[in-house]
Enzyme design. Structure first.
Site, mmCIF file in Angstrom:
data_model
loop_
_atom_site.group_PDB
_atom_site.id
_atom_site.type_symbol
_atom_site.label_atom_id
_atom_site.label_comp_id
_atom_site.label_asym_id
_atom_site.label_seq_id
_atom_site.Cartn_x
_atom_site.Cartn_y
_atom_site.Cartn_z
ATOM 1 C CB CYS A 39 -4.026 2.005 5.498
ATOM 2 S SG CYS A 39 -3.663 2.769 3.994
ATOM 3 C CG ASP A 41 -0.252 2.465 2.645
ATOM 4 O OD1 ASP A 41 0.172 2.742 3.698
ATOM 5 O OD2 ASP A 41 -0.980 1.905 2.302
ATOM 6 C CB CYS A 64 0.475 -1.944 2.607
ATOM 7 S SG CYS A 64 -0.553 -1.983 1.252
ATOM 8 C CB CYS A 108 -4.113 -1.938 -1.655
ATOM 9 S SG CYS A 108 -4.190 -2.270 -0.364
HETATM 10 FE FE1 FES Z 1 -3.050 1.057 2.199
HETATM 11 FE FE2 FES Z 1 -2.504 -1.064 1.099
HETATM 12 S S1 FES Z 1 -3.139 -1.143 3.155
HETATM 13 S S2 FES Z 1 -2.841 0.804 0.340
#
Ligand code: FES
Length: 138
Positions: A39, A41, A64, A108
């Site tokens: 993602c 992140d 997120c 996450c």
């Molecule tokens: Fe990537 Fe939450 S969607 S850490």
């Protein structure tokens, strides 16, 4: 706001809206950064340690809603703990402390555990202490 109530617990919303221990720490004893390649992140956790206890902790995250809430809860759970006890914090501990996460968002919580363990391992490495007792991302 209704969609949030349906997706997330009150605790998640609280830690998303008012995250605890946010910010960089220029005088940190150590830091750990992890990213989720799926993602994009990314989380960095900073720690200050005294007598093997995490006395200060903060984080910066690019991510997120759930990554903000889980990062915040990670710091809340780790603050004041010994390094050994902090290494024992699991993804499930974070999810439980937040009152649950939607199934699609449970991954996450990996960021918080991974960054915290990395910060501790980096700290121990600077002291020349072996890290072989706990994998970084188990
Ligand atoms: Fe990537 Fe939450 S969607 S850490």
């Amino acid at each position: 706001m209704r969609w949030r109530k349906e997706l997330y617990s009150d605790k998640v919303i609280e830690h998303f809206m008012c995250p605890q221990n946010v910010g960089s720490m220029p005088d940190a004893d150590s830091e750990g950064t992890v990213g989720d390649p799926n993602c994009g992140d990314c989380l960095t956790i900073y720690i200050k340690v005294l007598d093997d206890v995490i006395i200060e902790i903060s984080f910066l995250v690019f991510g997120c809603t759930a990554s903000i809430a889980t990062s915040s809860m990670t710091t809340v759970l780790a603050k004041g703990k010994s390094l050994e006890a902090a290494l024992g914090i699991t993804e499930q501990d974070i999810i439980d402390a937040l009152g649950g996460l939607p199934m699609a968002k449970q991954h996450c919580s990996n960021l918080g555990v991974g960054a915290l363990r990395k910060a501790i391992h980096n700290y121990r490495q600077t002291l020349g202490i072996s890290n072989d007792h706990k994998a970084l991302t188990d």
